[in-house]
Design a protein around this motif. Structure first.
Motif, PDB file in Angstrom:
ATOM      1  N   ALA A   4       0.842  -1.190   0.000  1.00  0.00           N
ATOM      2  CA  ALA A   4       0.000   0.000   0.000  1.00  0.00           C
ATOM      3  C   ALA A   4       0.874   1.236   0.000  1.00  0.00           C
ATOM      4  O   ALA A   4       1.670   1.444   0.916  1.00  0.00           O
ATOM      5  CB  ALA A   4      -0.904   0.002   1.237  1.00  0.00           C
ATOM      6  N   LEU A   5       0.750   2.054  -1.040  1.00  0.00           N
ATOM      7  CA  LEU A   5       1.528   3.297  -1.137  1.00  0.00           C
ATOM      8  C   LEU A   5       0.607   4.467  -0.828  1.00  0.00           C
ATOM      9  O   LEU A   5      -0.468   4.608  -1.434  1.00  0.00           O
ATOM     10  CB  LEU A   5       2.141   3.451  -2.522  1.00  0.00           C
ATOM     11  N   ASP A 134      -2.131   2.136  -5.166  1.00  0.00           N
ATOM     12  CA  ASP A 134      -2.092   3.576  -4.891  1.00  0.00           C
ATOM     13  C   ASP A 134      -3.287   3.913  -4.003  1.00  0.00           C
ATOM     14  O   ASP A 134      -4.420   3.972  -4.461  1.00  0.00           O
ATOM     15  CB  ASP A 134      -2.155   4.337  -6.217  1.00  0.00           C
ATOM     16  N   VAL A 135      -3.002   4.121  -2.718  1.00  0.00           N
ATOM     17  CA  VAL A 135      -4.055   4.407  -1.742  1.00  0.00           C
ATOM     18  C   VAL A 135      -4.323   5.901  -1.636  1.00  0.00           C
ATOM     19  O   VAL A 135      -5.450   6.332  -1.396  1.00  0.00           O
ATOM     20  CB  VAL A 135      -3.679   3.819  -0.363  1.00  0.00           C
ATOM     21  N   LEU A 153       3.658  -1.119   4.084  1.00  0.00           N
ATOM     22  CA  LEU A 153       3.074   0.213   3.915  1.00  0.00           C
ATOM     23  C   LEU A 153       4.188   1.171   3.527  1.00  0.00           C
ATOM     24  O   LEU A 153       5.152   1.356   4.267  1.00  0.00           O
ATOM     25  CB  LEU A 153       2.420   0.662   5.226  1.00  0.00           C
ATOM     26  N   VAL A 154       4.073   1.766   2.340  1.00  0.00           N
ATOM     27  CA  VAL A 154       5.054   2.744   1.864  1.00  0.00           C
ATOM     28  C   VAL A 154       4.441   4.130   2.035  1.00  0.00           C
ATOM     29  O   VAL A 154       3.474   4.481   1.360  1.00  0.00           O
ATOM     30  CB  VAL A 154       5.425   2.511   0.387  1.00  0.00           C
ATOM     31  N   ARG A 155       5.024   4.935   2.935  1.00  0.00           N
ATOM     32  CA  ARG A 155       4.511   6.269   3.216  1.00  0.00           C
ATOM     33  C   ARG A 155       5.408   7.300   2.523  1.00  0.00           C
ATOM     34  O   ARG A 155       6.605   7.368   2.778  1.00  0.00           O
ATOM     35  CB  ARG A 155       4.459   6.539   4.721  1.00  0.00           C
ATOM     36  N   ASN A 156       4.821   8.079   1.632  1.00  0.00           N
ATOM     37  CA  ASN A 156       5.558   9.118   0.911  1.00  0.00           C
ATOM     38  C   ASN A 156       5.625  10.373   1.780  1.00  0.00           C
ATOM     39  O   ASN A 156       4.582  10.911   2.182  1.00  0.00           O
ATOM     40  CB  ASN A 156       4.855   9.412  -0.409  1.00  0.00           C
ATOM     41  N   GLU A 179       5.150  -3.360   9.011  1.00  0.00           N
ATOM     42  CA  GLU A 179       6.366  -2.874   8.379  1.00  0.00           C
ATOM     43  C   GLU A 179       6.058  -1.598   7.600  1.00  0.00           C
ATOM     44  O   GLU A 179       5.185  -1.578   6.725  1.00  0.00           O
ATOM     45  CB  GLU A 179       6.931  -3.937   7.436  1.00  0.00           C
ATOM     46  N   VAL A 180       6.766  -0.502   7.953  1.00  0.00           N
ATOM     47  CA  VAL A 180       6.555   0.789   7.302  1.00  0.00           C
ATOM     48  C   VAL A 180       7.842   1.214   6.610  1.00  0.00           C
ATOM     49  O   VAL A 180       8.933   1.136   7.186  1.00  0.00           O
ATOM     50  CB  VAL A 180       6.124   1.869   8.323  1.00  0.00           C
ATOM     51  N   PHE A 181       7.690   1.658   5.349  1.00  0.00           N
ATOM     52  CA  PHE A 181       8.823   2.113   4.555  1.00  0.00           C
ATOM     53  C   PHE A 181       8.572   3.562   4.165  1.00  0.00           C
ATOM     54  O   PHE A 181       7.467   3.917   3.732  1.00  0.00           O
ATOM     55  CB  PHE A 181       8.953   1.252   3.301  1.00  0.00           C
TER      56      PHE A 181
END
Length: 270
Positions: A4-5, A134-135, A153-156, A179-181
């Motif tokens: 999830a981005l 793309d969330v 979870l990919v946090r921009n 897990e957060v990236f």
């Protein structure tokens, strides 16, 4: 695995672009079976960036019937590989696009998809190595369902440190055990807020849970023209300039770190 981005910091730009770029890299360069999709009703930026109205890719494979057709397929119990192929548009031997074809009205859409999304993602995970979603806004209508089903979870977050502390506090409060990236887009290596200094100032950032992607005019123009897939193939054939090669070197590093973080992730619901 579902990735999830999201817009880790409200208003952060680049989440849709990063979703498309990771999908292209994993599918075209690493031969991972990937599906790319968006859960933002009314926005079709993801498919516009990748192929726009480009007839070359639309004619190369049948255009899929989209996410609503897939939802109905899952509810009917027919979500096998052949059924999924009818719902997606194949952009290459390893990359599929689930078109954003939600129905209206919005409230009914959100209600039905809130109920069905976990099972839909579960079915897709049987057939793809990565489902890159793309969330957008983490407080959006379908965000909790997708994030809850994700292994990563990919946090921009960008380089504006104004929202960093709140962002990290949210990770600890809402995503504990997940897990957060962190991904810094439109990255400026010459800024004093470069990755080295940010990791020194914020212990929440380290070499394994963060990466950056620089701003690239050619990439941005390709998105606006609906030719991101074409540009990627051009680079693969060695017909790109040094600036684009530098950008894809950064993408390779970011994708590698993201995958490593994903290997530690565990889907906790759905």
């Amino acid at each position: 695995m579902v990735v999830a981005l999201t817009d880790g910091i409200s208003g952060q730009l680049g989440t849709t672009l990063h979703t498309a770029l990771f999908a292209l890299w994993l599918a075209y360069e690493e031969n991972k079976e990937c599906l790319v999709m968006s859960v933002q009703p009314g926005r079709r930026d993801l498919e516009t960036y990748l192929i726009g109205g480009g007839r070359k890719y639309r004619s190369g494979a049948a255009e899929g019937t989209g996410i609503e057709a897939f939802r109905k397929l899952v509810k009917a119990g027919f979500a096998d590989r052949e059924g999924i192929k009818e719902c997606v548009t194949e952009l290459g031997s390893h990359l599929s696009l689930m078109a954003e074809q939600f129905y209206d009205p919005v409230q009914r859409t959100l209600r039905d998809y809130s109920e069905d999304m976990p099972k839909m993602l579960g079915e897709l995970e049987k057939h793809y190595d990565y489902i890159l979603c793309d969330v957008g806004d983490e407080r959006g209508g379908l965000a909790p369902q997708v994030i809850g089903c994700s292994g990563l979870l990919v946090r921009n977050i960008g380089q504006n440190t104004k929202g960093f502390l709140r962002c990290f506090k949210e990770s600890n409060a809402h995503y504990a055990g997940r897990e957060v990236f962190y991904l810094l887009g439109c990255y400026d290596a010459e800024s004093k807020y470069n990755m080295h200094n940010l990791r020194h100032c914020y212990r929440e950032l380290n070499l394994t849970n963060s990466a950056c992607l620089p701003y690239c005019t050619e990439i941005r123009d390709a998105c606006l023209d609906g030719r991101l897939l074409y540009l990627f193939e051009k680079w693969q054939k060695g017909r790109a300039g040094a600036g684009l090669s530098d950008f894809f070197a950064s993408l390779k590093k970011a994708a590698g770190r993201m995958q490593e973080a994903g290997r530690k992730g565990v889907r906790v619901q759905g």
